[in-house]
Design a protein around this motif. Sequence first.
Motif, PDB file in Angstrom:
ATOM      1  N   UNK A 174       0.876  -1.163   0.000  1.00  0.00           N
ATOM      2  CA  UNK A 174       0.000   0.000   0.000  1.00  0.00           C
ATOM      3  C   UNK A 174       0.916   1.216   0.000  1.00  0.00           C
ATOM      4  N   UNK A 175       0.791   2.077  -1.010  1.00  0.00           N
ATOM      5  CA  UNK A 175       1.634   3.268  -1.086  1.00  0.00           C
ATOM      6  C   UNK A 175       0.953   4.416  -0.356  1.00  0.00           C
ATOM      7  N   UNK A 176       1.668   4.997   0.593  1.00  0.00           N
ATOM      8  CA  UNK A 176       1.190   6.144   1.352  1.00  0.00           C
ATOM      9  C   UNK A 176       1.977   7.378   0.937  1.00  0.00           C
ATOM     10  N   UNK A 177       1.285   8.382   0.429  1.00  0.00           N
ATOM     11  CA  UNK A 177       1.885   9.655   0.029  1.00  0.00           C
ATOM     12  C   UNK A 177       1.512  10.688   1.078  1.00  0.00           C
ATOM     13  N   UNK A 178       2.507  11.130   1.840  1.00  0.00           N
ATOM     14  CA  UNK A 178       2.265  12.048   2.953  1.00  0.00           C
ATOM     15  C   UNK A 178       2.623  13.490   2.593  1.00  0.00           C
ATOM     16  N   UNK A 227       4.359   1.330   2.149  1.00  0.00           N
ATOM     17  CA  UNK A 227       5.478   1.984   1.480  1.00  0.00           C
ATOM     18  C   UNK A 227       5.229   3.482   1.594  1.00  0.00           C
ATOM     19  N   UNK A 228       6.193   4.204   2.193  1.00  0.00           N
ATOM     20  CA  UNK A 228       5.964   5.607   2.540  1.00  0.00           C
ATOM     21  C   UNK A 228       6.875   6.541   1.743  1.00  0.00           C
ATOM     22  N   UNK A 229       6.239   7.528   1.101  1.00  0.00           N
ATOM     23  CA  UNK A 229       6.942   8.669   0.506  1.00  0.00           C
ATOM     24  C   UNK A 229       6.306   9.906   1.111  1.00  0.00           C
ATOM     25  N   UNK A 230       7.069  10.987   1.224  1.00  0.00           N
ATOM     26  CA  UNK A 230       6.452  12.172   1.793  1.00  0.00           C
ATOM     27  C   UNK A 230       7.395  13.325   2.001  1.00  0.00           C
ATOM     28  N   UNK A 231       6.797  14.422   2.467  1.00  0.00           N
ATOM     29  CA  UNK A 231       7.511  15.685   2.533  1.00  0.00           C
ATOM     30  C   UNK A 231       8.102  16.011   3.901  1.00  0.00           C
ATOM     31  N   UNK A 232       8.104  15.086   4.841  1.00  0.00           N
ATOM     32  CA  UNK A 232       8.666  15.400   6.145  1.00  0.00           C
ATOM     33  C   UNK A 232       9.211  14.147   6.809  1.00  0.00           C
ATOM     34  N   UNK A 233      10.457  13.818   6.493  1.00  0.00           N
ATOM     35  CA  UNK A 233      11.072  12.597   7.011  1.00  0.00           C
ATOM     36  C   UNK A 233      11.067  12.543   8.523  1.00  0.00           C
ATOM     37  N   UNK A 234      11.583  13.590   9.167  1.00  0.00           N
ATOM     38  CA  UNK A 234      11.828  13.494  10.596  1.00  0.00           C
ATOM     39  C   UNK A 234      10.601  13.749  11.455  1.00  0.00           C
ATOM     40  N   UNK A 260      10.339   3.070   4.377  1.00  0.00           N
ATOM     41  CA  UNK A 260      10.497   4.465   3.955  1.00  0.00           C
ATOM     42  C   UNK A 260      11.350   4.465   2.697  1.00  0.00           C
ATOM     43  N   UNK A 261      10.863   5.090   1.647  1.00  0.00           N
ATOM     44  CA  UNK A 261      11.645   5.205   0.417  1.00  0.00           C
ATOM     45  C   UNK A 261      12.595   6.376   0.640  1.00  0.00           C
ATOM     46  N   UNK A 262      13.831   6.051   0.963  1.00  0.00           N
ATOM     47  CA  UNK A 262      14.771   7.032   1.505  1.00  0.00           C
ATOM     48  C   UNK A 262      15.052   8.216   0.585  1.00  0.00           C
ATOM     49  N   UNK A 263      14.982   8.016  -0.710  1.00  0.00           N
ATOM     50  CA  UNK A 263      15.231   9.136  -1.620  1.00  0.00           C
ATOM     51  C   UNK A 263      13.931   9.751  -2.147  1.00  0.00           C
ATOM     52  N   UNK A 264      12.792   9.356  -1.549  1.00  0.00           N
ATOM     53  CA  UNK A 264      11.495   9.938  -1.887  1.00  0.00           C
ATOM     54  C   UNK A 264      10.793  10.446  -0.625  1.00  0.00           C
ATOM     55  N   UNK A 265      11.598  10.780   0.363  1.00  0.00           N
ATOM     56  CA  UNK A 265      11.121  11.512   1.540  1.00  0.00           C
ATOM     57  C   UNK A 265      12.017  12.735   1.660  1.00  0.00           C
ATOM     58  N   UNK A 266      11.462  13.800   2.159  1.00  0.00           N
ATOM     59  CA  UNK A 266      12.168  15.072   2.171  1.00  0.00           C
ATOM     60  C   UNK A 266      12.252  15.614   3.585  1.00  0.00           C
ATOM     61  N   UNK A 281      11.900  -0.108  11.069  1.00  0.00           N
ATOM     62  CA  UNK A 281      11.466   0.375   9.761  1.00  0.00           C
ATOM     63  C   UNK A 281      12.521   0.005   8.725  1.00  0.00           C
ATOM     64  N   UNK A 282      12.055  -0.402   7.553  1.00  0.00           N
ATOM     65  CA  UNK A 282      13.000  -0.649   6.468  1.00  0.00           C
ATOM     66  C   UNK A 282      13.211   0.632   5.675  1.00  0.00           C
ATOM     67  N   UNK A 283      14.418   0.799   5.171  1.00  0.00           N
ATOM     68  CA  UNK A 283      14.747   1.903   4.281  1.00  0.00           C
ATOM     69  C   UNK A 283      15.078   1.293   2.936  1.00  0.00           C
ATOM     70  N   UNK A 284      14.475   1.811   1.894  1.00  0.00           N
ATOM     71  CA  UNK A 284      14.665   1.278   0.553  1.00  0.00           C
ATOM     72  C   UNK A 284      14.804   2.454  -0.399  1.00  0.00           C
ATOM     73  N   UNK A 285      15.632   2.295  -1.418  1.00  0.00           N
ATOM     74  CA  UNK A 285      15.769   3.358  -2.425  1.00  0.00           C
ATOM     75  C   UNK A 285      14.698   3.173  -3.498  1.00  0.00           C
ATOM     76  N   UNK A 286      14.455   4.235  -4.230  1.00  0.00           N
ATOM     77  CA  UNK A 286      13.516   4.160  -5.344  1.00  0.00           C
ATOM     78  C   UNK A 286      13.951   3.090  -6.337  1.00  0.00           C
ATOM     79  N   UNK A 287      15.253   3.039  -6.655  1.00  0.00           N
ATOM     80  CA  UNK A 287      15.751   2.047  -7.621  1.00  0.00           C
ATOM     81  C   UNK A 287      15.456   0.622  -7.166  1.00  0.00           C
TER      82      UNK A 287
END
Length: 195
Positions: free
Chosen positions: A15-19, A109-116, A135-141, A165-171
């Motif tokens: 499930x993709x979560x866009x925050x 699967x989490x992408x979003x505008x506020x990592x911390x 957390x998609x590490x290069x798709x969180x800001x 939590x797992x950290x995964x790159x977009x690639x």
Amino acid sequence: MSGRPVSLLGARPRLLLCLDLLTPPSASDVEAVSPVFVANCRRVLDHARGAGWPVVHVHAAASFGAGARAIDGLELLPSEPLYHRLGVSAFSSPEFRGLVRANPQAELIIVGASLDSTCLATALAAFDRGMAAALVSDAVSVSPKEREGLDGLEQIVRALAAPFVRFVSTDVLVGRARKFAVIDGGGAPKARVAP
């Protein structure tokens, strides 16, 4: 940190979560939005939609109203729900909690505008509920305000959150990385905890 083979990513539904993928309210913050972050979010969204994953958008309740708009290229589709959260985590939205209850085996699967704040809070809340999260590490800001004085924030967050939590790159997520790539960190606990 422990490593998990990429093949484990396909072991469960996602499930993709866009925050909070919204244009910042001030012009100076808009310029600070990384084009790499936006491009990676776009790749993850395209991949999720193409793979048929459920996609959900959650925004802060305060962001609803006049002037709030999605970052160009990251707009939600009419078929994708938009919920508002009252607290830091997406789990503060009753509608989002209901969606998660309806998909108990899904990996979030989490992408979003506020990592911390928002992204990390949501990932840890998922862990508390027995749900695997990545957390998609290069798709969180990290916002400019959050970045001030916090050099090495990503390494700190990874070190503290890796057991949960797992950290995964977009690639890696979209399958364009080498086969030996790994996903760092933990996942859901063994025992299910009621949401």
